[in-house]
Each structure stands twice: as structure tokens, then as C-alpha cells.
Design a protein around this motif. Structure first.
Motif, PDB file in Angstrom:
ATOM      1  N   ASP A   1       0.850  -1.183   0.000  1.00 13.54           N
ATOM      2  CA  ASP A   1       0.000   0.000   0.000  1.00 13.54           C
ATOM      3  C   ASP A   1       0.891   1.240   0.000  1.00 13.54           C
ATOM      4  O   ASP A   1       1.367   1.681   1.048  1.00 13.54           O
TER       5      ASP A   1
ATOM      6  N   SER B   1       0.259   4.271  -0.284  1.00  8.32           N
ATOM      7  CA  SER B   1      -0.249   5.408   0.480  1.00  8.32           C
ATOM      8  C   SER B   1       0.137   5.341   1.949  1.00  8.32           C
ATOM      9  O   SER B   1       0.074   6.344   2.668  1.00  8.32           O
TER      10      SER B   1
ATOM     11  N   TRP C   1       5.902   6.346   4.227  1.00 14.21           N
ATOM     12  CA  TRP C   1       6.223   7.689   4.676  1.00 14.21           C
ATOM     13  C   TRP C   1       7.697   7.761   5.035  1.00 14.21           C
ATOM     14  O   TRP C   1       8.373   6.749   5.160  1.00 14.21           O
TER      15      TRP C   1
END
Length: 424
Positions: A191, A193, A196
């Protein structure tokens, strides 16, 4: 037939659980392989060289920390990634990570790591001026060597996989500014998204000091930067911001941080939520990893600085120094400060994190001396080795105990397997 299938699955799980998937055994970087049963105090004294793989090229060829999986033993050697058969040492596949002739300065590969049938290795090029230079964390099929491409940012030390994520620390020089930036990242391989990362600090490129590689728990990761220990969650925290207007620098608040003496080692995690770290002041600190609270600490004899990260099993903490292995009780002593319970002469400066498996702890030195000690000690304050072997050259690939063998790498391009069934 069902019973046979169950036996096959159980055997496969046992073999997999006994593998050494990240330098330091696993993502917690404990140095302990609890599933190893092939090498024990009963047979370690019979270890002999079983096979040796030798790099044939003449450019840089120090063998970094070996990793063992069902597909073989994986090592980064200079500008190449090599996988050999664990039982025979026969090479299975190799991959060129970067062109050693075209990018001779500032290029390096990390030690590899393995998860879900993939080998991850990071290629770092501090001054990335070559068009198409292969900087980043690369993924390869562990069985065939098929290259899946670059899957994450380049990592310091090793990219650490855990539960579909790749975690690492990073650094880069900012153009011609004379400055560099250090940071960290979490790459979610399923994933995007959820991936980070952030920056840690600006540094003077002429005196570049990098953070350690991380130790990774189920819900967080930890690394040392100079005299400070940082803890971050696996998911992006609230409160990230850009401290300099007009600049891409981005910082995020840690879960907690704590400052100690200079020269902290890379942290080590335990299975029950503790963290170990050692500093140049010659001191071991044991913390509660979730909040950074002090549990206990212990001085090293004569305040010797650590020479590598500590290792830990269920009963003991093993701290390598310039010439000794210093051992503490895993639970401390019931007081805030505890003394070692035994120590041993390692024959030189320990060059890598000790390996612990089958009730034995293994050390390797810059001079090439390998020694094995009973992890439980010997009933005295100073213990003699159960086994030793002198390779005569620097050990650059930390000891790894897996699949009934001891694997080490050397500065002159050798990956060496020791086995109680070994030959000469």
C-alpha cells in the motif's frame, strides 16, 4: 497422505524459522536464532571448514554479513549480490548491483535481507551524478535472482523488512551546497499510500555522521544518531512539518527520544519489549522500548567502548568490546546498576555483533579470530572458549548461525561455512 502433508509443512516452517533473515538474525536485530538446533555446546568443538566460496574479481570484494534462507546463503560482495547453496557452497546466482568501473567513488552496497522469498539490498551513491545510476533498495527473487527493480529508498547499513514493509535510515549530499541530510523511511510494499519518511537533520558533508540502521518491532522502529536514541511508529505520526520555509526539509516528531553518551551502537530489541544500547562511555543501558523508560544499566570493565551492537538471548546480554565479550544477566540484578556475570577474552577487537544460537555465543575479530563460548558461562567470572579458529584476515561478514552451520565473510572475498560435519 494428510499426515505426510502436515509433516512437510511443519518441516518447512521449522527450516524457515531457523533462518537468519536480517543481519542480527531478524528485524529486532537481537543476534539470536532461537530455532537453531544443529549447532550446540555438545558439538561446537568439532566445527571445521565445510566449504569456502571465493570472489574471483580484483575490485573491492569484502563479504558483508551473510543471510541464510531456504534459497541459500545471500551476501553482498563489493558491487555484486551472490547466492550460494548452503550445503555445498556452489554458486546459484549473482547480480551486478552497480558498475564498479563507471561509478568507482562513493558507491557501495549494503548487507542483504530476506523476506517472503525476496532478497533486498541497498545501493548507495552519495554523489549520484551518473544518469541512470542504480541508487535505491533493490529486490531480487531469492531462488532465481530475477530483478524486481528498485522498491524503496537506499538505506544505511541494511534495509530491514518486516510485515510487507521496508524500514531504513538514509543520507544524501544536497547538490553542491556542502551540506547533507539524514533521515529515515517506511516503505509499504503493498500500500504505497501507507509509506512515509522524513528528515532527521542537516549535516556538514565534510564531516558526515550517519544514523545507525534500525531495529524494527511490530509497531515501531529505533535507531541511534550520535548520542541520541530515537523511536518512531511504523505509521506516520501527527505533527510533521517543514522547519525551513522554501526548503523541502521535513521533520516528524518521534514517539520518544533520549540522549546518552557519544558513540551509541545500533539498538537491539528483545521479544518482550526491551531495548539494549551501549555507548562509548563503556555502559550498557536497558530500556522499555515502548516509552524509553530506564530499566537497569551496567558498566563495562575499565569503561571499554563497545565495538559492535550487543546481542541478547532469553537469559543473557552479550556486549562485544575491543578485546572482551562482557555478559550480563538478561533480567538485571534487582537494582538500577548491575555488574557483569562473566566475561571472556575474544582474541582481539570484536568486529561485528555476536551470534547466539543453540546455547553458544560466537565472536569474530578484526584480526580474523573466531571463538565460541557457552552462552550460560562456565561457572566462573572468566570463561575459556569451547572452540576457536584463526582465519588470519579481517572478518567483515558477521557470524550467522543457521541451518546447522556457522557462516562468516572476510575482507579478501571469502564466504566460509563451518559445520560439525566439516572436512579439513
Amino acid at each position: 497422505m494428510r499426515g505426510v502433508r502436515v509433516l512437510i509443512v511443519a518441516t518447512a516452517l521449522l527450516v524457515l524459522s531457523g533462518c537468519w533473515t536480517v543481519p542480527g538474525a531478524g528485524p529486532q536485530r537481537s543476534g539470536h536464532n532461537p530455532a537453531e538446533a544443529g549447532l550446540t555446546t555438545a558439538n561446537v568443538g568439532t566445527l571445521r571448514v565445510d566449504w569456502t566460496w571465493q570472489a574471483e574479481w580484483t575490485t573491492a570484494r569484502a563479504v558483508l554479513d551473510p543471510i541464510a534462507s531456504p534459497a541459500g546463503v545471500h551476501v553482498a560482495v563489493g558491487h555484486k549480490l551472490v547466492t550460494v547453496d548452503a550445503a555445498t557452497g556452489v554458486e546459484r546466482w549473482r547480480a551486478v548491483l552497480f558498475d564498479a568501473a563507471a561509478i568507482p567513488i562513493g558507491a557501495s552496497a549494503s548487507a542483504p535481507a530476506v523476506e517472503d522469498g525476496k532478497v533486498f539490498v541497498s545501493v548507495r551513491i552519495l554523489r549520484n551524478i551518473e544518469p541512470g545510476a542504480p541508487r535505491g533498495t533493490h529486490a531480487y527473487d531469492a531462488q532465481t535472482g530475477y530483478h524486481f527493480g528498485v522498491v524503496a529508498t537506499d538505506a544505511i547499513g541494511v534495509p530491514v523488512p518486516r510485515d510487507r514493509r521496508i524500514v531504513g535510515t538514509s543520507s544524501a549530499i544536497i547538490g553542491s551546497s556542502g551540506l547533507g541530510v539524514t533521515g529515515y523511511f517506511v516503505k509499504d510494499l503493498e500500500d504505497a499510500s501507507a509509506s512515509w519518511g522524513a528528515d532527521l537533520r542537516l549535516v556538514d558533508a565534510s564531516g558526515f555522521v550517519e544514523p545507525s540502521s534500525p531495529a524494527v518491532s511490530e509497531d515501531g522502529f529505533f535507531f541511534a544518531d550520535g548520542s541520541t536514541l530515537f523511536a518512531y511508529p511504523m505509521t506516520e505520526p501527527v505533527g510533521c512539518y517543514n522547519p525551513i520555509v522554501g526548503q523541502p526539509l521535513r521533520v516528524c516528531p518521534p514517539r520518544w527520544s533520549k540522549t546518552f553518551g557519544a558513540g551509541l551502537t545500533r539498538p537491539t530489541l528483545t521479544g518482550d519489549g526491551q531495548m539494549l544500547i551501549v555507548g562509548d562511555a563503556g555502559h550498557l543501558w536497558v530500556l522499555q522500548a515502548s516509552i524509553g523508560a530506564d530499566l537497569w544499566s551496567g558498566p563495562l570493565p575499565t569503561n571499554d567502548p563497545p565495538s559492535a551492537s550487543p546481542s541478547v538471548d532469553d537469559d543473557h546480554v552479550f556486549v562485544p568490546t575491543a578485546g572482551r565479550l562482557v555478559v550480563f544477566d538478561r533480567q538485571g540484578c534487582g537494582a538500577a546498576a548491575c555488574d557483569p556475570v562473566w566475561s571472556a577474552d575474544t582474541g582481539g577487537t570484536v568486529s561485528a555483533q555476536p551470534a547466539v544460537a543453540g546455547g553458544v555465543v560466537y565472536t569474530a575479530t578484526t584480526g580474523g579470530v573466531l571463538r565460541a563460548f557457552s552462552a550460560a558461562g562456565c561457572g566462573a567470572m572468566t570463561c575459556a572458549p569451547l572452540w576457536e579458529h584463526d582465519l588470519g584476515v579481517q572478518v567483515t561478514g558477521a557470524p550467522a548461525v543457521s541451518l546447522g552451520r556457522l557462516f562468516v565473510g572476510t575482507v579478501d572475498g571469502r564466504l566460509i561455512s563451518f559445520s560439525p560435519r566439516g572436512g579439513a
